[in-house]
Design an enzyme around this catalytic site. Structure first.
Site, PDB file in Angstrom:
ATOM      1  N   GLN A 186     -23.883 -17.645  24.329  1.00 46.63           N
ATOM      2  CA  GLN A 186     -25.212 -17.970  23.806  1.00 46.63           C
ATOM      3  C   GLN A 186     -25.411 -19.472  23.681  1.00 46.63           C
ATOM      4  OE1 GLN A 186     -25.758 -15.724  20.191  1.00 46.63           O
ATOM      5  NE2 GLN A 186     -25.790 -13.763  21.249  1.00 46.63           N
TER       6      GLN A 186
ATOM      7  N   ASP B 104     -17.970  -7.717  22.106  1.00 48.34           N
ATOM      8  CA  ASP B 104     -18.819  -6.691  21.497  1.00 48.34           C
ATOM      9  C   ASP B 104     -18.114  -5.346  21.379  1.00 48.34           C
ATOM     10  OD1 ASP B 104     -20.959  -8.346  21.051  1.00 48.34           O
ATOM     11  OD2 ASP B 104     -22.024  -7.793  22.881  1.00 48.34           O
TER      12      ASP B 104
ATOM     13  N   ARG C 213     -17.631  -8.219  11.251  1.00 46.20           N
ATOM     14  CA  ARG C 213     -17.164  -7.002  11.925  1.00 46.20           C
ATOM     15  C   ARG C 213     -15.680  -6.736  11.700  1.00 46.20           C
ATOM     16  NH1 ARG C 213     -20.894  -7.245  17.442  1.00 46.20           N
ATOM     17  NH2 ARG C 213     -22.775  -6.439  16.419  1.00 46.20           N
TER      18      ARG C 213
ATOM     19  N   ARG D 116     -23.422  -1.983  16.324  1.00 45.38           N
ATOM     20  CA  ARG D 116     -22.107  -1.741  16.943  1.00 45.38           C
ATOM     21  C   ARG D 116     -21.216  -0.907  16.024  1.00 45.38           C
ATOM     22  NH1 ARG D 116     -23.604  -2.908  21.958  1.00 45.38           N
ATOM     23  NH2 ARG D 116     -24.280  -5.069  22.210  1.00 45.38           N
TER      24      ARG D 116
END
Length: 421
Positions: free
Chosen positions: A160, A306, A337, A380
């Site tokens: 990104q 991811d 996460r 996710r």
């Protein structure tokens, strides 16, 4: 939502269009001359935020079908001044900041609570070096029509941030080069090249020259590998599974999960491999297999960032001890996460422990017990909880299951359609 155990995953499926490519097709299409016809568009909460954003900036977008749209580009400097709501889409916020750095005007980019908490200083620093004026909290971009090209060394591997700098470089006065510590997704540079930009790629860097015009014409978006990943892991873990996923994007900088699973003993067959718009596409057959533990370190992390929460679940069903290191980036996603997957899987009976930059899993080739696992609003994590449900003994109550709509609105229906009970 309660996800019941399944006996196996069997059948043939397709998943929605690649989210990363869908974002980029709309954003780069907005900068093109004439129409960009996007087929296979992966419509979700995040990608709809991108469509809404370019419309706010004065770009007409026609919805032809659920997975098809036409972007009427306004040229490299044709966006109008406006404030933009980016929803939950981090890709949108970061890439759009790069685009707006070379536009005239002042733009405020906002998002939901989760997006507002994510680090944006990492894009402000290079864009300010190029001559824009970017501040954070909220993210405000004051564009400049005198941007200068720079050579920028990424402090952290990030597709990104790389993309934001390259997109700003389209309107700079000289070559812009981004040097990467490790290879990251290259969708932006591939699509820019397809649009006519002069892009030069080397093993550890990519450069873009100032552009006078771009033109894409048509974009065929393949199925999203990240949307296929939950099915790949579930079919691998469930004895008797035989699942084929068609027309999946197989960009080698996105498919690190396949390499890791094969190292663990997974039975994966890729066939009908072909290229479309510079991107590899193909079909994947997944058959159940007994897995063994493996380690994943920082060099591999960008290739499956991811999918790392799903890797934790695969490791739980593998024989032996698995370690993930070099993945501190997981702590600044939609949720932390590392904590989300560790706390969630531990509640289901998985022996997992968090590390500062990853986790450790003591795997057992048996189904987890089941229970309740919250997504904490992270799409996710919601999909990990669902896969844990179909591979568990007693099923899993998925808290805040609606979060999947951020990237894959039809996920639960598709999972149910191939689950044999």
């Amino acid at each position: 939502m309660k996800v019941e155990p399944a006996g196996a995953l069997v059948g043939h499926i397709a998943v929605p269009g690649d989210k990363s490519l869908s974002h980029r097709a709309v954003l780069i299409g907005a900068l093109c001359e004439g129409e960009t016809h996007v087929r296979g568009f992966g419509r979700s909460g995040d990608t709809q935020s991108t469509v809404d954003a370019v419309r706010t900036l004065g770009v007409p977008v026609d919805d032809v079908a659920e997975d098809e749209l036409v972007v009427h580009g306004v040229g490299l400097r044709g966006l109008k001044q406006a404030d933009v709501d980016c929803g939950n889409a981090g890709t949108l916020m970061r890439l759009l900041a790069g685009i707006l750095a070379g536009q005239r005007g002042r733009f405020t980019l906002t998002g939901d609570e989760s997006l507002s908490a994510r680090p944006m200083g990492r894009i402000a620093e290079p864009l300010n070096r190029m001559g824009a004026h970017v501040t954070t909290s909220p993210l405000v971009v004051e564009g400049s029509d005198t941007l200068k090209g720079i050579e920028y060394v990424l402090p952290v591997a990030s597709a990104q941030v790389k993309s934001a700098v390259l997109l700003a470089g389209l309107n700079a006065d000289s070559t812009t080069t981004v040097i990467e510590p490790a290879p990251t997704r290259d969708h932006t540079e591939l699509m820019l090249a397809a649009a006519g930009a002069r892009v030069r790629r080397r093993p550890s860097s990519v450069s873009v020259e100032p552009a006078s015009r771009l033109q894409l014409g048509e974009v065929e978006v393949p199925g999203d590998f990240s949307a296929a990943a939950p099915f790949i892991v579930a079919a691998t873990l469930l004895s008797g599974s035989d699942l084929t996923i068609h027309d999946i994007g197989l960009n080698p900088r996105r498919t690190g999960l396949l390499d890791v699973l094969e190292r663990m003993g997974a039975r994966l067959t890729v066939f009908n491999r072909r290229k479309a718009g510079g991107e590899w596409v193909g079909d994947i057959q997944v058959q159940s297999a007994e897995l063994v533990a493996t380690d994943v370190s920082g060099e591999e992390v960008p290739l499956l960032v991811d999918e790392l929460p799903l890797f934790a679940l695969a490791a739980a069903g593998a024989r032996g001890d698995t370690r993930l290191t070099g993945a501190a980036e997981l702590r600044v996603k939609e949720t932390d996460r590392i904590e989300s997957v560790t706390n969630g899987l531990r509640a289901l009976g998985v022996r997992i422990r968090a590390r500062d930059d990853g986790f450790e899993v003591r795997g057992v080739p048996a189904r987890p017990i089941g229970g309740r696992m919250s997504s904490e609003g992270d799409h996710r994590i919601a999909m990990v909880a669902a896969v844990a449900g179909v591979t568990s003994r007693e099923g899993v109550d998925v808290g805040d299951a609606d979060a999947v709509a951020i990237s894959f609105p039809g996920f639960f229906d598709l999972l149910d359609s191939v689950s044999r009970r």
